[in-house]
Design an enzyme around this catalytic site. Structure first.
Site, mmCIF file in Angstrom:
data_model
loop_
_atom_site.group_PDB
_atom_site.id
_atom_site.type_symbol
_atom_site.label_atom_id
_atom_site.label_comp_id
_atom_site.label_asym_id
_atom_site.label_seq_id
_atom_site.Cartn_x
_atom_site.Cartn_y
_atom_site.Cartn_z
ATOM 1 N N ASP A 1 0.776 -1.264 -0.059
ATOM 2 C CA ASP A 1 0.116 -0.018 -0.056
ATOM 3 C C ASP A 1 0.714 1.211 -0.011
ATOM 4 O O ASP A 1 1.522 1.716 1.052
ATOM 5 C CB ASP A 1 -0.814 0.011 1.022
ATOM 6 C CG ASP A 1 -1.660 1.148 1.154
ATOM 7 O OD1 ASP A 1 -1.951 1.768 0.250
ATOM 8 O OD2 ASP A 1 -2.531 1.534 2.495
ATOM 9 N N ASP B 1 -1.840 5.448 -5.472
ATOM 10 C CA ASP B 1 -2.123 4.466 -4.363
ATOM 11 C C ASP B 1 -2.311 3.146 -4.726
ATOM 12 O O ASP B 1 -3.546 2.647 -5.346
ATOM 13 C CB ASP B 1 -3.424 4.952 -3.452
ATOM 14 C CG ASP B 1 -3.534 4.185 -2.653
ATOM 15 O OD1 ASP B 1 -2.844 3.392 -1.995
ATOM 16 O OD2 ASP B 1 -4.675 4.332 -1.746
#
Length: 503
Positions: free
Chosen positions: A124, A340
């Protein structure tokens, strides 16, 4: 007794700068002496240390001892420099894999503790803290999933059905585990602390709706390896979270979330601050669901680049978009977006969302139809019986500085047990924030250069540019009717004109 090369002899001396007759104040002075010098020899002999270990000044043994020290010092410096210049990855390999059943994120095997325990962690770039589920009081239960094991070398064809039970972290079973206290520089939860020596709690709210994580911080050893030639295991202490509650445990990250953000508590920051790798890392997102991750990768001279937008209050991999190209339509919009990898699908706010989706809709040949009301994608299309190809417009984003960011796979394919029967433009509408999700990164080798503060990218199949190592699980459960098969389920050249639909 082995003495250091430089021996420090401390003495009190009168400050010579004081005028004669004034009250002199003692100051602390430090004298530096070579370990083979006469003062050090006299010091050692006065303490009954035998003088045989002192080589005769000017002798061959004297210079040999100096040369040995110089050689050892060069080796140590070379070792540190090599570590900083080399690329690192996880000890189980640099392979990552997209697991559709957990939300189209990429996962890697991460090994912690003594004895070591391995976790399948979601990667992430939208958050900082690395956390794993813990085996402790009040921890959330950890589910078990059924996967296929896929050995990722050159192809994805080495398969064996196997049940995988996710591990949990138990600080009491690791001899190198240390609880992080509230007085640690890594603890920013002093408001919730009951005392300086108490355990440091944390709570994180993520960009994705209704996702969070909370628990306490701990320090333990992370196992990495140097990449490519003469690989060596690198063990380094890191701070991470033992998660006790959080919606990710029941969804996209049941076995851990590996934050790769810009804050000091992220693993890339820790590795750079310790001089183990340069302050940069890369991720490659293959169209077949495989990928790579490498710490210390600064990219290549061939990559396209755009600068990050610096926000010291809320640092993120935020870039500026100056336009959108959809087929023959040029859409002139200036906006910023966060890159992201922890968000499955790209989300755009209006007017950008409406502009890109309507332009895409006017340039495809298939009939628009809401194929499954459970999907959050508005623009979905039927395939005709027997249809094997689709023609899609090329999609790209113009970035600050002029580089074009190609979106190589903007769709997801929909399938049942018989065939692929439709597809959707995998972009979601947002009320505020713009996020370039994992699906827009497919087919690219993406470099997050935190030293130069730029994002770099170039198209890659993730096999030719990087070595592939390791074994990872990948989901292969049969798709339910109207289930999304994910990016790359159609031909990998999905956005490059005509493509074949697998039957």
């Amino acid at each position: 007794m082995a003495l250091p090369l430089l021996l420090l002899l401390l003495s009190f001396a009168l400050a010579s700068s004081y005028p004669r007759g004034a009250a002199a104040e003692p100051t602390l002075g430090v004298e530096f002496h070579h370990r083979f010098s006469d003062p050090v020899r006299r010091w050692a002999e006065s303490r009954a240390h035998p003088g045989a270990w002192f080589p005769e000044k000017g002798s061959a043994a004297y210079y040999a001892a100096l040369l040995r020290h110089d050689r050892d010092l060069r080796l140590r410096r070379r070792s540190l420099a090599a570590a900083a210049d080399s690329e690192l990855t996880f000890v189980d390999g640099n392979t990552t894999v997209r697991i559709s059943s957990l939300g189209f994120l990429h996962y890697a095997l991460v090994t912690l503790g003594t004895p070591n325990v391995t976790f399948l962690a979601a990667l992430d770039t939208g958050s900082d803290l690395f956390w794993v589920p813990c085996d402790c009081q009040q921890c959330a239960p950890t589910p078990t999933f059924s996967f296929e094991i896929v050995t990722l070398h050159i192809s994805l064809d080495i398969k064996q059905n196997q049940q995988i039970e996710f591990n949990m972290y138990d600080p009491n079973k690791s001899s190198t585990s240390q609880i992080v206290s509230c007085n640690s520089s890594f603890c920013d939860s002093q408001v919730s602390c009951t005392g300086a020596s108490s355990n440091c709690p944390y709570t994180i709210q993520y960009l994705s709706d209704a996702t969070s994580s909370s628990g306490i911080l701990v320090e333990d050893v992370l196992y990495l390896t140097t990449e490519y030639s003469n690989s060596q295991v690198v063990k380094t202490p890191i701070v991470f979270g033992m998660v006790q509650t959080g919606s990710f445990l029941d969804g996209a990250a049941p076995n851990g979330l590996f934050g790769l953000g810009l804050e000091n508590n992220s693993v890339p920051s820790i590795l750079a601050n310790k001089g183990l790798a340069s302050n940069s890392f890369s991720m490659c997102f293959g169209s077949d669901g495989s990928g790579r991750i490498n710490f210390g990768d600064n990219g290549s001279s061939n990559q396209s680049e755009t600068p990050f937008n610096i926000d010291n209050q809320n640092p993120s991999y935020n870039i500026s978009i100056t336009g959108i190209q959809v087929g023959n339509s040029s859409l002139n919009y200036d906006f910023s977006a966060i890159v992201d990898s922890g968000t499955s699908f790209t989300t755009l706010a209006d007017p950008m969302y409406t502009a890109i989706t309507t332009s895409f809709n006017t340039q495809v040949q298939e009939s628009r139809h809401q194929l499954d009301p459970s999907l959050d994608f508005e623009y979905c299309y039927d395939l005709s019986p027997g249809q094997t190809t689709v023609n899609l417009p090329d999609v790209s984003l113009a970035t600050k500085g002029g580089s074009s960011f190609p979106v190589t796979d903007p769709i997801i394919a929909l399938s049942n047990q018989q065939s692929v029967y439709g597809y959707c433009l995998a972009i979601m509408n947002s009320t505020d924030v713009n996020i370039i999700g994992q699906n827009f990164l497919t087919g690219l080798h993406v470099v997050f250069d935190r030293e130069r503060m730029i994002l770099g990218w170039e198209e890659s199949n993730c096999y030719t540019a990087e070595n592939s190592t390791g074994t990872l699980p990948i989901n292969s459960s049969g798709a339910s009717p109207s289930a999304a098969s994910g990016p790359g389920s159609l031909d990998p050249e999905a956005t490059k004109g005509s493509q074949t639909v697998p039957r």
